[in-house]
Design a protein around this motif. Structure first.
Motif, PDB file in Angstrom:
ATOM      1  N   LEU A 160      15.277  61.510  16.124  1.00  0.00           N
ATOM      2  CA  LEU A 160      14.964  62.061  17.441  1.00  0.00           C
ATOM      3  C   LEU A 160      14.346  60.966  18.308  1.00  0.00           C
ATOM      4  N   PRO A 161      14.704  60.891  19.589  1.00  0.00           N
ATOM      5  CA  PRO A 161      14.168  59.839  20.465  1.00  0.00           C
ATOM      6  C   PRO A 161      12.758  60.166  20.946  1.00  0.00           C
ATOM      7  N   LEU A 162      11.798  60.184  20.013  1.00  0.00           N
ATOM      8  CA  LEU A 162      10.410  60.486  20.331  1.00  0.00           C
ATOM      9  C   LEU A 162       9.543  59.262  20.103  1.00  0.00           C
ATOM     10  N   GLU A 163       8.432  59.182  20.858  1.00  0.00           N
ATOM     11  CA  GLU A 163       7.464  58.124  20.610  1.00  0.00           C
ATOM     12  C   GLU A 163       6.876  58.314  19.213  1.00  0.00           C
ATOM     13  N   PRO A 164       6.653  57.204  18.468  1.00  0.00           N
ATOM     14  CA  PRO A 164       6.155  57.327  17.076  1.00  0.00           C
ATOM     15  C   PRO A 164       4.893  58.166  16.963  1.00  0.00           C
ATOM     16  N   SER A 165       4.012  58.056  17.950  1.00  0.00           N
ATOM     17  CA  SER A 165       2.762  58.814  17.876  1.00  0.00           C
ATOM     18  C   SER A 165       2.986  60.309  18.036  1.00  0.00           C
ATOM     19  N   HIS A 166       4.154  60.703  18.534  1.00  0.00           N
ATOM     20  CA  HIS A 166       4.470  62.125  18.678  1.00  0.00           C
ATOM     21  C   HIS A 166       5.434  62.606  17.597  1.00  0.00           C
ATOM     22  N   LEU A 167       6.208  61.683  17.036  1.00  0.00           N
ATOM     23  CA  LEU A 167       7.125  62.069  15.971  1.00  0.00           C
ATOM     24  C   LEU A 167       6.368  62.427  14.698  1.00  0.00           C
ATOM     25  N   ALA A 168       5.337  61.657  14.368  1.00  0.00           N
ATOM     26  CA  ALA A 168       4.590  61.897  13.123  1.00  0.00           C
ATOM     27  C   ALA A 168       3.961  63.290  13.084  1.00  0.00           C
ATOM     28  N   PRO A 169       3.273  63.756  14.153  1.00  0.00           N
ATOM     29  CA  PRO A 169       2.724  65.124  14.098  1.00  0.00           C
ATOM     30  C   PRO A 169       3.798  66.197  13.951  1.00  0.00           C
ATOM     31  N   LEU A 170       4.949  65.972  14.593  1.00  0.00           N
ATOM     32  CA  LEU A 170       6.035  66.941  14.445  1.00  0.00           C
ATOM     33  C   LEU A 170       6.504  67.000  12.997  1.00  0.00           C
ATOM     34  N   GLU A 171       6.682  65.856  12.360  1.00  0.00           N
ATOM     35  CA  GLU A 171       7.100  65.833  10.955  1.00  0.00           C
ATOM     36  C   GLU A 171       6.063  66.516  10.070  1.00  0.00           C
ATOM     37  N   ASP A 172       4.775  66.217  10.304  1.00  0.00           N
ATOM     38  CA  ASP A 172       3.718  66.808   9.470  1.00  0.00           C
ATOM     39  C   ASP A 172       3.708  68.326   9.601  1.00  0.00           C
ATOM     40  N   ARG A 173       3.826  68.821  10.835  1.00  0.00           N
ATOM     41  CA  ARG A 173       3.762  70.273  11.017  1.00  0.00           C
ATOM     42  C   ARG A 173       4.977  70.960  10.405  1.00  0.00           C
ATOM     43  N   LEU A 212       4.166  72.476  20.568  1.00  0.00           N
ATOM     44  CA  LEU A 212       3.762  71.080  20.473  1.00  0.00           C
ATOM     45  C   LEU A 212       4.152  70.360  21.759  1.00  0.00           C
ATOM     46  N   ARG A 213       3.303  69.400  22.151  1.00  0.00           N
ATOM     47  CA  ARG A 213       3.599  68.531  23.283  1.00  0.00           C
ATOM     48  C   ARG A 213       4.159  67.225  22.726  1.00  0.00           C
ATOM     49  N   LEU A 214       5.355  66.856  23.164  1.00  0.00           N
ATOM     50  CA  LEU A 214       6.020  65.660  22.670  1.00  0.00           C
ATOM     51  C   LEU A 214       6.401  64.776  23.858  1.00  0.00           C
ATOM     52  N   ARG A 215       6.581  63.480  23.571  1.00  0.00           N
ATOM     53  CA  ARG A 215       7.022  62.547  24.607  1.00  0.00           C
ATOM     54  C   ARG A 215       8.253  61.788  24.125  1.00  0.00           C
ATOM     55  N   LEU A 216       9.249  61.719  25.022  1.00  0.00           N
ATOM     56  CA  LEU A 216      10.480  61.014  24.697  1.00  0.00           C
ATOM     57  C   LEU A 216      10.274  59.509  24.822  1.00  0.00           C
TER      58      LEU A 216
END
Length: 746
Positions: A160-173, A212-216
């Protein structure tokens, strides 16, 4: 119904009366018995056809060991190569099992349930969404997510084209949501209180609606994602992820401009607002000030009679560029090739075409067309004025029942399709099927597209029935002054089948020449699609004075050699290999494929069919492919939804036909072009190179980002080649022909 033998038994008899090989001493199931077992599994779940492919290929691989024939020793075009004894034996052994499985499939429900994740995503036609499995892979992806996030089914979450700091919380959840109930912190806390894992599982299942709030990356654009855990019965759990990213469908901008009188700039700003872009970013991208953009937004509010940006966006979301369809209910007894209509694949019941058919049936003269919408007046008038029979008007634009035409007063066999208008399931403007009465009193249907008085181009639709182009390409052809003539092959759509015992290739050529004679067309280029290379070469060889150029789009290998089969995709290899070596089993394999398509939907099935071609896999998710697929079904299926017999017969004849002699005879007679995608799964790079080496005088062009669906991916290039030869005067060339292709674009 006859009793089915227990698949996999060592002493089961084969279809030819011989006993099956005993099971190996190590206890492994013999290959033949394993394949039979998998065949009956498909009757329970057609999606298992994909598992069946591997062992079926191993079983049939020995049929491909025959050495390839060269052009000098090739079987004459209309003669069938002698059947191999092992192919005859395998057919006799498996035919009873295929018949039983086909009968079992016919007793299954007409519209089998789709997987739960597919059903959820089909409810999101505009918002980007996907489902995630316990291994954090994307189990299902809808079309907006593919378009906006660039991901497909089978990708991993990390793609997914997400910033690393936002991808990790998504994966954890997602790991927490999808973990087994007794491994989650909630479950451990529940167990410590004595509630047990079952209560924890119930709590986890109720944990839906998390946001969740995510950033591309790299834009930094904010995206809101809603997560919901689903535990469907008899299926692994999955998480549904729905984002605030909105897909802007093709044609929506044009629809909004027409509805509210918007300018192109206002439409672009409206699209940017729907993508949640801030005013400063919109102004910067357009090279305007923020105040100018605010003024344009005020103009948008005034024209749409809305009072706020929120109300304006709600209005945009309520618009859909596709007209409403009144889908017909599934038949009570599902035919073999009926595919349940879905929102992504509308049925052939476009309201505009339905209205046109009703008006045409009720109208006795053109003077009664006062209440017909302007867009329908011309085609309906044509249908109303063509009330004469085939004998009175050889070019009648009607599908009214005809009187018996046999010389003995008996009806000749008619085609199953009795469709008056081609409309691509509501995705295309309706076009009437014109009719020609052939010298042998058969009927030939054809479409007349593009510029009515333009330079003619003959389009051969192939066994896939590609008889219409997406609206933008048909408009481009009209702007280029091209008139596309698309005759329907005998037995396709409203064209009558071939007479019994007729020479297939000669009769097809005679039908095409009769149409051109009737239309008084003396010179035109010939554009053939895929399988029709053999017919195109035969027609050009028989009528070189009329055909100004042959343009072959994704032509197949000239002979289905072992090397050609080895380079194909696995699905192509199964179906085309069966059509070539096991023609009696080929219709049954088509039935199994159609049953799988009912389960997966058209886009899902074709994504598997083209799994090895990134370009084709992306194209099947596009609206262009939906237009093609819907219009093809109009001429490939009979009124009950079953595949017309002529289609199966045509595929079998085409894969067993070697067109090299006819192609070589064109050297010096006319320019010949071959256009290929490098990701073509049927005619791969090695086969393309072999064709280029054998026919060096043919102008070859290859496209990197294209595959077998080249006609959808590079249509401007195809029209450019056709336009160049439509302008060319008759001429005779001396081999080798070395003319290059014209510039791409129309």
């Amino acid at each position: 119904m006859e009793n089915c033998p227990a698949p996999g038994t060592a002493q089961e008899e084969t279809g030819d009366g011989t006993a099956a090989d005993p099971a190996p001493s190590d206890g492994a199931i013999p290959l033949r018995d394993r394949v039979i077992g998998q065949l009956y599994d498909i009757a329970l779940d057609p999606r298992r056809l994909e598992d069946f492919l591997t062992d079926w290929e191993q079983l049939t691989r020995p049929l491909r060991t025959a050495p390839p024939r060269d052009a000098a020793t090739a079987v004459p075009p209309e003669e069938v190569a002698p059947r191999r004894p092992d192919a005859v034996q395998l057919t006799a052994s498996f035919l009873p099992h295929f018949r039983r499985v086909r009968a079992l499939l016919g007793q299954s429900p007409a519209a089998p349930a789709l997987p739960a994740e597919e059903m959820l995503l089909r409810q999101l036609p505009r918002r980007a969404g996907f489902t995630v499995g316990p291994d954090l892979s994307l189990r299902a992806v809808n079309a907006p997510a593919t378009a906006l996030l660039g991901v497909q089914t089978g990708d991993t979450l990390s793609q997914l084209p997400l910033e690393p700091s936002h991808l990790a919380p998504l994966e954890d959840r997602l790991r927490q949501l999808l973990a087994p109930a007794h491994d989650t912190p909630e479950a451990q806390d529940s167990e410590s209180r004595g509630a047990g894992p079952r209560a924890a599982a119930s709590d986890a299942a109720a944990d839906t609606g998390e946001i969740l709030r995510l950033r591309l990356a790299p834009s930094g654009r904010l995206v809101i994602a809603q997560l919901a855990l689903h535990r469907p019965p008899d299926q692994p759990p999955f998480a549904l992820v729905v984002t605030t990213l909105l897909h802007w469908p093709r044609g929506l901008g044009t629809l909004l401009r027409r509805a509210f009188g918007l300018t192109r700039a206002e439409t672009e700003i409206l699209r940017a607002l729907s993508e949640a872009r801030p005013l400063r970013e919109i102004a910067h991208a357009r090279g305007r000030s923020v105040e100018t953009v605010r003024a344009q937004i005020k103009a948008l509010l005034a024209k749409t009679e809305t009072r706020s940006q929120a109300e304006l966006l709600r209005l945009v979301l309520s618009f859909d560029p596709l007209p409403a369809v009144d889908a017909a209910p599934p038949p009570t007894s599902a035919p073999d090739h009926w595919v349940a209509p879905t929102p992504a694949e509308p049925s052939a019941a476009h309201a505009l075409a339905v209205q046109a058919r009703r008006v045409a049936a009720a109208t006795a003269s053109a003077g009664q067309l006062a209440s017909v919408p302007r867009a329908l007046a011309a085609p309906v008038a044509s249908a109303a004025q063509a009330g004469a029979t085939c004998q009175a008007d050889p070019l009648a634009r009607t599908e009214a029942p005809h009187a018996p035409t046999g010389r003995s007063g008996q009806d000749r066999p008619r085609s199953g399709g009795m469709v008056q208008f081609s409309h691509g399931g509501g995705l295309l403007a309706p076009r009437p099927f014109a009719r020609l009465c052939l010298p042998d009193r058969r009927r030939l249907s054809y479409l007349d597209l593009g510029a009515p008085e333009g330079r003619p181009v003959l389009w051969l639709h192939g066994a896939q029935g590609v008889c219409r182009l997406p609206a933008r390409h048909e408009a481009a052809a009209a702007r280029a002054g091209l008139r596309l003539l698309v005759p329907l092959r005998a037995g396709f759509g409203g064209s009558d089948p071939l007479p019994a015992g007729a020479d297939r290739l000669e009769t097809h050529c005679a039908d095409l020449r009769a149409l051109l004679d009737q239309l008084k067309i003396t010179r035109l280029p010939l554009l053939s699609l895929s399988d029709d290379m053999g017919l195109a070469c035969a027609l050009a060889r028989r009528d070189p004075g009329r055909i100004s150029a042959l343009i072959a789009v994704s032509p197949p290998p000239p002979a289905l050699t072992p090397a050609a089969l080895d380079e194909m995709g696995r699905w192509h290899r199964m179906l085309l290999g069966a059509a070539h070596d096991l023609p009696e089993l080929f219709p049954h394999l088509l039935t199994l494929s159609a049953a799988m398509a009912r389960r997966l939907g058209s886009a899902g099935f074709h994504s598997k069919l083209f799994a090895g071609s990134q370009a084709d896999r992306a194209t099947v998710q596009d609206l262009d492919f939906q237009c093609q697929h819907a219009s093809s079904r109009e001429i490939l299926l009979d009124p009950s939804g079953a595949l017309m017999p002529a289609v199966q017969e045509e595929v079998i004849a085409q894969v067993r036909h070697d067109y090299r002699a006819d192609l070589q005879a064109l050297a010096g007679q006319m320019p010949v072009h071959m256009l290929f995608g490098r990701q073509n799964l049927r005619t791969g790079p090695a086969q393309q190179a072999a064709l280029e080496a054998e026919f060096p005088w043919v102008a070859m062009q290859r496209f990197d980002e294209a595959g077998e669906l080249l006609h959808l991916q590079q249509m401007p290039a195809l029209l450019a080649v056709a336009a160049s030869h439509a302008r060319s005067p008759p001429r005779r060339l001396t081999p080798p022909f070395s003319g290059g292709l014209p510039p791409v674009g129309v």
